[in-house]
Design a protein around this motif. Structure first.
Motif, PDB file in Angstrom:
ATOM      1  N   ALA A 418      68.479 -46.934  41.575  1.00  0.00           N
ATOM      2  CA  ALA A 418      68.325 -48.232  42.223  1.00  0.00           C
ATOM      3  C   ALA A 418      69.029 -49.262  41.353  1.00  0.00           C
ATOM      4  O   ALA A 418      68.518 -49.648  40.297  1.00  0.00           O
ATOM      5  CB  ALA A 418      66.847 -48.564  42.395  1.00  0.00           C
ATOM      6  N   LEU A 419      70.220 -49.683  41.794  1.00  0.00           N
ATOM      7  CA  LEU A 419      71.079 -50.529  40.963  1.00  0.00           C
ATOM      8  C   LEU A 419      70.881 -52.000  41.305  1.00  0.00           C
ATOM      9  O   LEU A 419      71.459 -52.524  42.261  1.00  0.00           O
ATOM     10  CB  LEU A 419      72.546 -50.140  41.145  1.00  0.00           C
ATOM     11  N   ASP A 420      70.055 -52.650  40.531  1.00  0.00           N
ATOM     12  CA  ASP A 420      69.802 -54.085  40.676  1.00  0.00           C
ATOM     13  C   ASP A 420      70.956 -54.873  40.048  1.00  0.00           C
ATOM     14  O   ASP A 420      71.740 -54.345  39.262  1.00  0.00           O
ATOM     15  CB  ASP A 420      68.488 -54.434  39.973  1.00  0.00           C
ATOM     16  N   ARG A 421      71.046 -56.161  40.415  1.00  0.00           N
ATOM     17  CA  ARG A 421      72.051 -57.079  39.855  1.00  0.00           C
ATOM     18  C   ARG A 421      73.477 -56.580  40.103  1.00  0.00           C
ATOM     19  O   ARG A 421      74.364 -56.741  39.265  1.00  0.00           O
ATOM     20  CB  ARG A 421      71.847 -57.287  38.364  1.00  0.00           C
ATOM     21  N   ALA A 422      73.726 -55.964  41.266  1.00  0.00           N
ATOM     22  CA  ALA A 422      75.093 -55.574  41.606  1.00  0.00           C
ATOM     23  C   ALA A 422      75.887 -56.827  41.974  1.00  0.00           C
ATOM     24  O   ALA A 422      75.345 -57.771  42.538  1.00  0.00           O
ATOM     25  CB  ALA A 422      75.083 -54.592  42.775  1.00  0.00           C
ATOM     26  N   GLY A 423      77.169 -56.822  41.652  1.00  0.00           N
ATOM     27  CA  GLY A 423      78.003 -57.991  41.909  1.00  0.00           C
ATOM     28  C   GLY A 423      77.816 -59.054  40.840  1.00  0.00           C
ATOM     29  O   GLY A 423      77.319 -58.795  39.743  1.00  0.00           O
ATOM     30  N   LEU A 424      78.208 -60.281  41.157  1.00  0.00           N
ATOM     31  CA  LEU A 424      78.092 -61.381  40.199  1.00  0.00           C
ATOM     32  C   LEU A 424      76.632 -61.777  40.019  1.00  0.00           C
ATOM     33  O   LEU A 424      75.831 -61.687  40.950  1.00  0.00           O
ATOM     34  CB  LEU A 424      78.902 -62.590  40.669  1.00  0.00           C
TER      35      LEU A 424
END
Length: 642
Positions: A418-424
């Protein structure tokens, strides 16, 4: 503003600090703490950790000849006092804003920021490198690594200690490692006896006596007895034995808020060659009662607040964040499946796992700041039939890339990332941005990559990835989405399938008129893409999967449109757009493709909405890019596809 801080107003640089009489350092520290609190209340940013390092920062810059002596701050979220004392006092109100100073150390911001940080546990390695460079160049200077007790849970810190405590070609670097223990998790309360013994053990008399006894006893039966007695004695007053075994002279624990003890102690250590280790105990949020009482809550301020009142809940409840959606999904799925276990590398609050920890304590694992271990640990659990969910920030997964490939994907184990904080990520800037996970995960065999567009899709994507028989990543951004309504049942998507969200009414032109355009959106940029498509009368596909890519949908859009546009909140190079062009090439289809995403550069800190606009990834920017590429010049299309 400086009228309230008369001593601080005199300090433009550490050289000014070193001119002050020692008795003025305590009042200066009080002013510095109040100034940091005042500034952060207006800008937001890390709070508790900075309030806890005020005296330590003053003492370091007072004793060491900075910037000639190198200070390396681990993580760097405790460097606001350091920034104030090193020429950036008057720029603190620009903290974490576009064009302003960073919330972390940056080499291009100040000569006092000797090493750029943002991720944990790098300081000892970097400072060791600096210390050895000084030896090789024949320069007489010190290197100091300031590392927190949390960062000491990472293997990299111990790898550095293991390397720094031994000679290299007969040379030993003049390295001081300061363990900033702000949770009382290692040492007992600090008292007068500890303070006295710590100062004694750092002094020249103790050093001379110790080394003299070694030389006299070295070849006698008493040598081993004396060595063991020394270890036992030091172990009675502090947890230093392990650091001594690494080759460091351990001193501590000492009160990190007591300047009268810190300064002579640091002066003693500065005069000593070789690897030294100082253990200081500080209090997170020191001097601000609200932060002292709740250091977790006051770790960071998301925005402005009144210091007299503290953090208050918004009158109107905000939309749920993607992180909260994940936390609720994790609990719901755990209720349904007893095989689910949740893993986090020291980000329980940040990853939304507080409720899961409370409700399922035996199935919750916080492994510390040990991203590599978290992934291989998950692989071991999966080998035994459990279903691990690794909740990790996109930027931190970079640190466990080998484990992801070798230990999970190669064995095709069912681990959900579960990849949180994807992107800027806005104000945290380039060190924390999750720009690269699509590019570095989609190239791994067996790995699935899912990109939900909103909160409801995030819940469904997590279920879909969890039910997959191999490894999968589900990426989602920081903050709230569009406010999509979520359903309680845990449902899954058809595997590897996207959906059409808008059909263009414009006919296909085959290069002889205004082109019919299809936008392939990956993730939350679906919504600005839909808005841009309304103005352009373009088709829009919500792709949902980067891998496996919905090849059937891509081919259909390529055959029925004159040009394709891919949109993603990740790096263009190697990203979802690249997956589309690779698929078209493999099918022998050639048509114009415009790839929109994050540029091949590090995007600075600032307001996330403004940053996305500057990157051309808001609705206006997407529309503008499409018009410039396809609607202001003749469209070139291969006749092979006519």
């Amino acid at each position: 503003m400086l009228n309230n801080y008369p001593l601080l107003a005199k300090v433009e640089s550490p050289s000014d600090l070193r001119k002050l009489p020692r008795q003025q350092l305590k009042p200066l520290a009080d002013e510095l703490r109040a100034y940091v609190l005042d500034c952060v209340s207006k800008t937001g940013g890390h709070l508790g950790s900075n309030l806890g390092t005020v005296e330590l920062t003053v003492a370091l810059h007072y004793v060491f000849n900075t910037p000639e002596d190198r200070l390396v701050w681990d993580v760097g979220h405790q460097t606001y006092p350091h920034k104030v004392l090193t020429g950036r006092r008057d720029r603190m109100l620009s903290l974490r804003q576009r064009g302003g100073i960073s919330g972390f150390p940056r080499r291009d911001e100040s000569e006092y920021d000797t090493f750029g940080t943002g991720h944990s546990s790098t300081s000892i390695s970097a400072a060791h490198g600096m210390a050895m460079a000084a030896k090789l160049k024949g320069e007489s200077r010190k290197a100091v690594a300031i590392i927190g007790d949390g960062a000491m849970t990472a293997g990299m810190a111990f790898e550095a200690l293991n390397n720094a405590g031994i000679p290299h070609g007969g040379l030993m670097g003049d390295l001081l490692v300061i363990l900033n223990d702000n949770d009382m998790s290692i040492s007992p309360p600090v008292g007068a006896l500890n303070k006295y013994l710590a100062r004694l053990m750092s002094g020249n008399f103790y050093t001379a006596a110790r080394e003299g006894a070694k030389s006299v006893l070295k070849n006698t039966p008493l040598y081993e007895f004396a060595r063991r007695f020394e270890e036992h004695t030091k172990g009675m007053v502090g947890p230093g034995t392990i650091f001594e075994e690494f080759g460091f002279n351990y001193v501590g624990p000492v009160d990190g808020h007591d300047l009268e003890s810190l300064i002579p102690l640091l002066e003693n250590l500065r005069s000593r060659p070789g690897p030294q280790f100082l253990h200081v105990v500080t209090k997170k949020g020191q001097g601000y009662k609200l932060a002292e009482a709740d250091p977790v809550k006051y770790h960071a301020a998301s925005g402005k607040f009144d210091p007299a009142v503290g953090f208050v809940k918004a009158a109107t409840p905000p939309k749920p964040t993607f992180t909260q959606v994940f936390g609720e999904w994790l609990c719901d799925m755990a209720e349904q499946d007893a095989k689910l276990v949740g893993i986090t590398p020291a980000m329980r609050e940040g990853s939304g796992m507080v409720e899961f920890h409370q409700r399922f304590p035996t199935r919750y694992y916080d492994v510390g700041i040990a991203e590599q271990h978290s992934v291989t640990f998950a692989a071991g659990l999966a080998c035994e039939g459990l279903k691990p969910v690794v909740a990790i920030y996109s930027t931190f997964l970079q640190r466990a890339y080998d484990q992801m490939i070798h230990d999970v994907a190669l064995q095709n184990l069912p681990v959900l990332f579960a990849l949180d904080r994807a992107g800027l990520v806005g104000a945290d800037g380039a060190t924390h941005a999750g720009n690269y996970d699509i590019a570095f995960t989609r190239c791994i065999p067996n790995m699935a990559v899912l990109t939900p567009a909103d909160e409801a899709e995030c819940r469904t994507a997590l279920t879909t990835g969890y039910q997959h028989t191999g490894p999968a990543t589900v990426r989602y951004p920081r903050g709230a989405g569009v406010g999509a309504e979520m359903t309680k049942p845990l449902t899954a998507w058809p595997w590897g399938k996207g959906e059409m969200r808008r059909h263009s009414a414009r006919p296909q032109t085959h290069g002889r008129g205004t082109p019919r355009i299809a936008v392939l959106a990956f993730g939350p940029l679906l919504y600005p893409a839909l808005k841009a498509a309304e103005a352009l009368d373009a088709s829009v596909a919500n792709m949902r999967f980067v891998k496996p890519l919905d090849l059937e949908l891509v081919v259909e859009l390529a055959r029925t449109h004159d040009a394709l546009v891919t949109v993603e909140d990740s790096c263009i190079m190697g990203g979802a757009g690249s997956a589309v062009t690779e698929a078209l090439s493999a099918q022998g289809l050639t048509l114009p493709v415009l790839q929109l995403g994050l540029p091949d550069e590090y995007v600075e800190h600032g307001d996330p909405v403004k940053l996305m606009s500057l990157c051309g990834l808001d609705a206006a920017g997407i529309e503008k890019s499409i018009r410039e590429r396809f609607l202001s010049a003749p469209l070139l299309r291969s006749v092979a596809n006519e």
